[in-house]
Write a protein that holds these residues in place. Structure first.
Motif, PDB file in Angstrom:
ATOM      1  N   THR A   3      59.232  63.901  39.474  1.00  0.00           N
ATOM      2  CA  THR A   3      58.176  63.414  39.618  1.00  0.00           C
ATOM      3  C   THR A   3      57.782  62.429  40.609  1.00  0.00           C
ATOM      4  O   THR A   3      59.406  61.582  40.235  1.00  0.00           O
ATOM      5  CB  THR A   3      56.771  63.433  38.485  1.00  0.00           C
ATOM      6  OG1 THR A   3      57.584  61.773  37.952  1.00  0.00           O
ATOM      7  CG2 THR A   3      56.717  64.073  37.723  1.00  0.00           C
ATOM      8  N   ASN A   4      57.030  62.438  42.368  1.00  0.00           N
ATOM      9  CA  ASN A   4      57.179  61.857  42.767  1.00  0.00           C
ATOM     10  C   ASN A   4      56.518  60.695  42.124  1.00  0.00           C
ATOM     11  O   ASN A   4      55.322  60.540  41.796  1.00  0.00           O
ATOM     12  CB  ASN A   4      56.039  62.215  44.323  1.00  0.00           C
ATOM     13  CG  ASN A   4      57.422  63.199  44.966  1.00  0.00           C
ATOM     14  OD1 ASN A   4      57.947  63.305  44.518  1.00  0.00           O
ATOM     15  ND2 ASN A   4      56.379  64.435  45.321  1.00  0.00           N
ATOM     16  N   THR A   5      57.554  59.643  42.145  1.00  0.00           N
ATOM     17  CA  THR A   5      56.653  57.721  41.274  1.00  0.00           C
ATOM     18  C   THR A   5      56.522  56.993  42.159  1.00  0.00           C
ATOM     19  O   THR A   5      57.580  57.220  43.092  1.00  0.00           O
ATOM     20  CB  THR A   5      57.205  57.708  40.383  1.00  0.00           C
ATOM     21  OG1 THR A   5      58.680  57.640  40.540  1.00  0.00           O
ATOM     22  CG2 THR A   5      56.493  58.314  39.127  1.00  0.00           C
ATOM     23  N   ASN A  10      61.960  52.207  47.768  1.00  0.00           N
ATOM     24  CA  ASN A  10      61.526  52.947  48.302  1.00  0.00           C
ATOM     25  C   ASN A  10      60.548  52.536  49.702  1.00  0.00           C
ATOM     26  O   ASN A  10      60.806  52.426  50.812  1.00  0.00           O
ATOM     27  CB  ASN A  10      61.134  54.195  48.252  1.00  0.00           C
ATOM     28  CG  ASN A  10      61.772  55.137  46.792  1.00  0.00           C
ATOM     29  OD1 ASN A  10      63.158  55.076  47.026  1.00  0.00           O
ATOM     30  ND2 ASN A  10      61.219  55.597  46.144  1.00  0.00           N
ATOM     31  N   LEU A  11      59.852  52.059  49.518  1.00  0.00           N
ATOM     32  CA  LEU A  11      59.231  51.442  50.313  1.00  0.00           C
ATOM     33  C   LEU A  11      59.581  50.284  51.208  1.00  0.00           C
ATOM     34  O   LEU A  11      59.111  49.985  52.056  1.00  0.00           O
ATOM     35  CB  LEU A  11      57.436  50.812  49.118  1.00  0.00           C
ATOM     36  CG  LEU A  11      56.417  49.955  50.330  1.00  0.00           C
ATOM     37  CD1 LEU A  11      55.731  50.880  51.246  1.00  0.00           C
ATOM     38  CD2 LEU A  11      55.288  49.557  49.254  1.00  0.00           C
ATOM     39  N   LEU A  12      60.216  49.669  50.438  1.00  0.00           N
ATOM     40  CA  LEU A  12      60.421  48.308  51.136  1.00  0.00           C
ATOM     41  C   LEU A  12      62.217  48.881  52.174  1.00  0.00           C
ATOM     42  O   LEU A  12      61.748  48.521  53.542  1.00  0.00           O
ATOM     43  CB  LEU A  12      61.744  47.212  50.694  1.00  0.00           C
ATOM     44  CG  LEU A  12      60.429  46.519  49.256  1.00  0.00           C
ATOM     45  CD1 LEU A  12      61.478  45.563  49.149  1.00  0.00           C
ATOM     46  CD2 LEU A  12      59.891  45.009  50.823  1.00  0.00           C
ATOM     47  N   TYR A  14      61.457  51.826  53.327  1.00  0.00           N
ATOM     48  CA  TYR A  14      60.829  52.723  54.800  1.00  0.00           C
ATOM     49  C   TYR A  14      60.306  51.472  55.322  1.00  0.00           C
ATOM     50  O   TYR A  14      61.039  51.726  57.390  1.00  0.00           O
ATOM     51  CB  TYR A  14      59.300  53.045  54.030  1.00  0.00           C
ATOM     52  CG  TYR A  14      60.041  54.775  53.637  1.00  0.00           C
ATOM     53  CD1 TYR A  14      60.608  55.765  54.037  1.00  0.00           C
ATOM     54  CD2 TYR A  14      59.285  54.902  52.200  1.00  0.00           C
ATOM     55  CE1 TYR A  14      60.786  56.895  53.894  1.00  0.00           C
ATOM     56  CE2 TYR A  14      59.429  56.185  51.453  1.00  0.00           C
ATOM     57  CZ  TYR A  14      60.720  57.062  51.663  1.00  0.00           C
ATOM     58  OH  TYR A  14      60.755  58.067  51.476  1.00  0.00           O
ATOM     59  N   ILE A  15      60.370  49.993  55.179  1.00  0.00           N
ATOM     60  CA  ILE A  15      59.640  49.510  55.868  1.00  0.00           C
ATOM     61  C   ILE A  15      60.543  48.974  57.178  1.00  0.00           C
ATOM     62  O   ILE A  15      60.817  48.872  57.813  1.00  0.00           O
ATOM     63  CB  ILE A  15      58.602  48.314  54.951  1.00  0.00           C
ATOM     64  CG1 ILE A  15      57.715  48.999  54.239  1.00  0.00           C
ATOM     65  CG2 ILE A  15      58.483  47.400  56.043  1.00  0.00           C
ATOM     66  CD1 ILE A  15      56.870  47.402  53.802  1.00  0.00           C
ATOM     67  N   LEU A  16      62.102  48.455  56.493  1.00  0.00           N
ATOM     68  CA  LEU A  16      63.077  47.793  56.881  1.00  0.00           C
ATOM     69  C   LEU A  16      63.634  49.188  58.224  1.00  0.00           C
ATOM     70  O   LEU A  16      63.773  48.671  59.234  1.00  0.00           O
ATOM     71  CB  LEU A  16      64.760  47.534  56.081  1.00  0.00           C
ATOM     72  CG  LEU A  16      63.932  46.526  55.011  1.00  0.00           C
ATOM     73  CD1 LEU A  16      65.286  46.141  53.993  1.00  0.00           C
ATOM     74  CD2 LEU A  16      63.786  45.262  56.013  1.00  0.00           C
ATOM     75  N   LEU A  17      63.580  50.374  57.605  1.00  0.00           N
ATOM     76  CA  LEU A  17      63.858  50.997  58.677  1.00  0.00           C
ATOM     77  C   LEU A  17      63.101  51.713  58.838  1.00  0.00           C
ATOM     78  O   LEU A  17      63.410  51.739  61.094  1.00  0.00           O
ATOM     79  CB  LEU A  17      64.798  52.872  57.873  1.00  0.00           C
ATOM     80  CG  LEU A  17      65.135  52.650  56.844  1.00  0.00           C
ATOM     81  CD1 LEU A  17      65.410  54.147  56.275  1.00  0.00           C
ATOM     82  CD2 LEU A  17      67.065  52.232  57.638  1.00  0.00           C
ATOM     83  N   THR A  18      61.641  51.624  59.557  1.00  0.00           N
ATOM     84  CA  THR A  18      60.698  51.151  60.806  1.00  0.00           C
ATOM     85  C   THR A  18      60.991  50.699  61.500  1.00  0.00           C
ATOM     86  O   THR A  18      60.824  50.734  62.567  1.00  0.00           O
ATOM     87  CB  THR A  18      59.192  51.761  59.921  1.00  0.00           C
ATOM     88  OG1 THR A  18      59.375  52.550  58.512  1.00  0.00           O
ATOM     89  CG2 THR A  18      58.129  51.622  60.883  1.00  0.00           C
TER      90      THR A  18
END
Length: 298
Positions: A3-5, A10-12, A14-18
């Motif tokens: 399940t997607n939790t 993951n949030l960090l 996404y932020i760092l890659l962005t």
């Protein structure tokens, strides 16, 4: 069942890659903004995300130079002709070297590898081009770049992964080596051909050195060499203006269209980089696959 939790990790990510992607892209955005802004207004600074005084005067000034069109013609011709011939000849050589039954295979491989280790130097290279009557010739852009050892190795390694049964079946049908190469090998080599095409195409497009040192005919100068000359002239003009302003209390001169040497420089950079940025997305899907297949396999 997964399940997607929510995940802080993951949030960090996404932020760092962005942020990383933004840092990579922003210099191009800044150049585009600067090129689309009025040159005199750009001297005030504080241009970050949008042009303050939107104008196309910088591009009009650049394209008013008739030599830029001739330079683009030379660059496009050398890129297209050079890329096609390079890919064809490197693929033919790689196809021959991929055959274990080729007489002298080791010798030929070492022969084309040797120049990657040793270089005769600038003066002997210039004399060689002169003896071949390539100085001040269009072919000085094409012929010296026909072969590249790494490209041959990448293609050869890729071709060694093609099952031999395919060629054996083609021979049973009566095809010779050249027909097999044209009808079977080339269509199957799409990813690796796209990869080396991108490599050599970018090399041709970005090459300013050859036009600077081996060509004096202005009608044969490519756009990158012209850009380098115009940037040098713009820097010299900007420096002389600043010295004049400091000595005589004058303001930095701006042409009637509102363009400055710095704004023209940005417009030139956009014009030269834009075509490659347009081509790359179409080849990108083949790029990674071609490199991985052509370099990892032993």
């Amino acid at each position: 069942m997964k399940t997607n939790t929510f995940s802080v990790f993951n949030l960090l990510n996404y932020i760092l890659l962005t942020l990383f992607a933004f840092l990579m892209i922003y210099p191009f955005i800044y150049i585009l903004i600067y090129s689309l802004n009025d040159g005199k207004d750009s001297m005030l600074g504080a241009l970050y995300f949008f042009p303050r005084k939107l104008t196309l005067d910088n591009y009009v000034q650049v394209f008013d130079n008739k030599q830029i069109w001739q330079a683009y013609k030379i660059t496009i011709l050398r890129t297209v002709i050079g890329t096609v011939l390079h890919v064809l000849l490197c693929t033919l050589m790689a196809y021959a070297l991929s055959k274990k039954t080729l007489p002298g295979r080791t010798f030929f491989t070492f022969y084309i590898f040797l120049p990657t280790i040793f270089s005769a130097g600038f003066i002997p290279y210039f004399i060689t081009l002169q003896k071949l009557h390539l100085i001040n010739s269009f072919w000085v852009y094409v012929i010296p770049m026909l072969f590249n050892f790494m490209h041959i190795v990448i293609v050869r390694t890729f071709l060694q992964g093609i099952p031999e049964e395919i060629e054996e079946s083609a021979r049973i049908d009566g095809l010779n080596d050249f027909q097999i190469f044209m009808r079977i090998i080339l269509p199957l080599s799409g990813p690796v051909i796209a990869t080396i095409s991108l490599f050599i195409g970018v090399a041709h497009w970005n090459d300013w050195f050859t036009g600077t040192y081996y060509v004096s005919n202005k009608n044969l100068i490519p756009v990158q060499t012209l850009l380098q000359q115009m940037l040098t002239e713009a820097e010299a003009l900007s420096s002389s203006m600043q010295r004049a302003a400091q000595q005589g209390g004058q303001t930095v001169n701006v042409n009637m269209a509102g363009a400055t040497p710095e704004s023209l420089r940005m417009a030139l950079l956009v014009i030269t980089v834009f075509p490659i940025l347009c081509v790359y997305p179409f080849l990108q899907r083949y790029f990674v696959k071609g490199v991985m297949i052509g370099s990892v396999k032993g």
